[in-house]
Motif scaffolding. Sequence first.
Motif, PDB file in Angstrom:
ATOM      1  N   LYS A   7      42.128  59.625  67.627  1.00 51.16           N
ATOM      2  CA  LYS A   7      40.968  59.541  68.524  1.00 51.16           C
ATOM      3  C   LYS A   7      39.749  60.221  67.879  1.00 51.16           C
ATOM      4  O   LYS A   7      39.874  61.195  67.147  1.00 51.16           O
ATOM      5  N   THR A   8      38.584  59.664  68.191  1.00 49.75           N
ATOM      6  CA  THR A   8      37.333  60.226  67.694  1.00 49.75           C
ATOM      7  C   THR A   8      36.657  61.012  68.813  1.00 49.75           C
ATOM      8  O   THR A   8      36.597  60.558  69.956  1.00 49.75           O
ATOM      9  N   ALA A  31      42.762  64.793  66.314  1.00 49.52           N
ATOM     10  CA  ALA A  31      41.466  64.141  66.526  1.00 49.52           C
ATOM     11  C   ALA A  31      40.603  64.181  65.270  1.00 49.52           C
ATOM     12  O   ALA A  31      40.707  65.090  64.447  1.00 49.52           O
ATOM     13  N   ARG A  32      39.737  63.181  65.159  1.00 49.11           N
ATOM     14  CA  ARG A  32      38.660  63.192  64.173  1.00 49.11           C
ATOM     15  C   ARG A  32      37.410  63.700  64.893  1.00 49.11           C
ATOM     16  O   ARG A  32      37.051  63.182  65.958  1.00 49.11           O
ATOM     17  N   THR A  54      35.435  67.466  59.225  1.00 52.20           N
ATOM     18  CA  THR A  54      34.651  67.574  60.454  1.00 52.20           C
ATOM     19  C   THR A  54      33.180  67.287  60.174  1.00 52.20           C
ATOM     20  O   THR A  54      32.589  67.847  59.252  1.00 52.20           O
ATOM     21  N   HIS A  77      29.300  57.324  61.207  1.00 46.94           N
ATOM     22  CA  HIS A  77      30.499  57.996  60.688  1.00 46.94           C
ATOM     23  C   HIS A  77      31.787  57.459  61.327  1.00 46.94           C
ATOM     24  O   HIS A  77      32.783  57.238  60.645  1.00 46.94           O
ATOM     25  N   PHE A  78      31.760  57.256  62.662  1.00 50.34           N
ATOM     26  CA  PHE A  78      32.970  56.903  63.397  1.00 50.34           C
ATOM     27  C   PHE A  78      32.958  55.479  63.974  1.00 50.34           C
ATOM     28  O   PHE A  78      34.005  54.954  64.332  1.00 50.34           O
ATOM     29  N   LEU A  81      33.591  56.126  69.898  1.00 48.81           N
ATOM     30  CA  LEU A  81      34.061  57.419  70.377  1.00 48.81           C
ATOM     31  C   LEU A  81      35.118  57.234  71.462  1.00 48.81           C
ATOM     32  O   LEU A  81      35.012  56.324  72.296  1.00 48.81           O
TER      33      LEU A  81
END
Length: 252
Positions: A7-8, A31-32, A54, A77-78, A81
């Motif tokens: 999960k982000t 988590a990321r 991170t 980046h992700f 979310l």
Amino acid sequence: MNKLNGKTVLITGGSSGIGLATAKLFSAEGARLAITGRDPERLAAAKEQLGGDTLTIASEAGCLNDIETLLSQVKQHFETLDVLFLNAGVAEPTPLEMATEEQFDHIMRVNFKGVFFTIQKALPMLNPNASIIVTTSITNRSGTPNFSIYAASKAALRSLVQSLALTLIGRGIRVNAINPGPIDTEGFNRLPLPGEVFQAIKDDIEARSPIKRFGAPDEVAKVALFLASDDSAYVVGEEIVVDGGMTLVCLP
């Protein structure tokens, strides 16, 4: 373990206190992470503790331009979310006779306006079944003479959580709040008060607390993990109190 595997997560105010404790726990659960803070030095120290993966972003929680820039970087980046933990906030004494318009605007901008617009602008990034968590405060339900503006900003958040929970649950997005009582954080210890006044307040809080102590950031982080994970899949629009029983003795 691994309750947040894959999960982000974005945590605002994640460089110290409750935010940093939560970031550490979320990271341990797979988590990321992306975290924000205002102080570049504290952000750098947090990144060192959390690990090089991170994403750390200096951002002012109440500034719309900063919010847009923040979410643009997170998207790059992700892409998406799964968890948005809105923990950034400010607390400062504002006695009625001494409070200024500047103080009023600053507290409401960071604590309320920033949360509202971060949620609004993050919506396109939120996955189905995403969890939004907002940090409120036990002051939002009790009279707090010297912190009336802060308390009012947190009461506004309590109302916002209830309204947005109904607004977003149809999209599968859950909105809930954590309501901390007295927590031993850097922010609390940096309150701009004379030393003897600060100690008197701290002693009074501990004496009135049923559990006779301040809470630890880690204890709040565990509740954040519950709300972030699938364990709370049926929890919608709630405000979970983490206060050692303070509201049992301090509320009318």
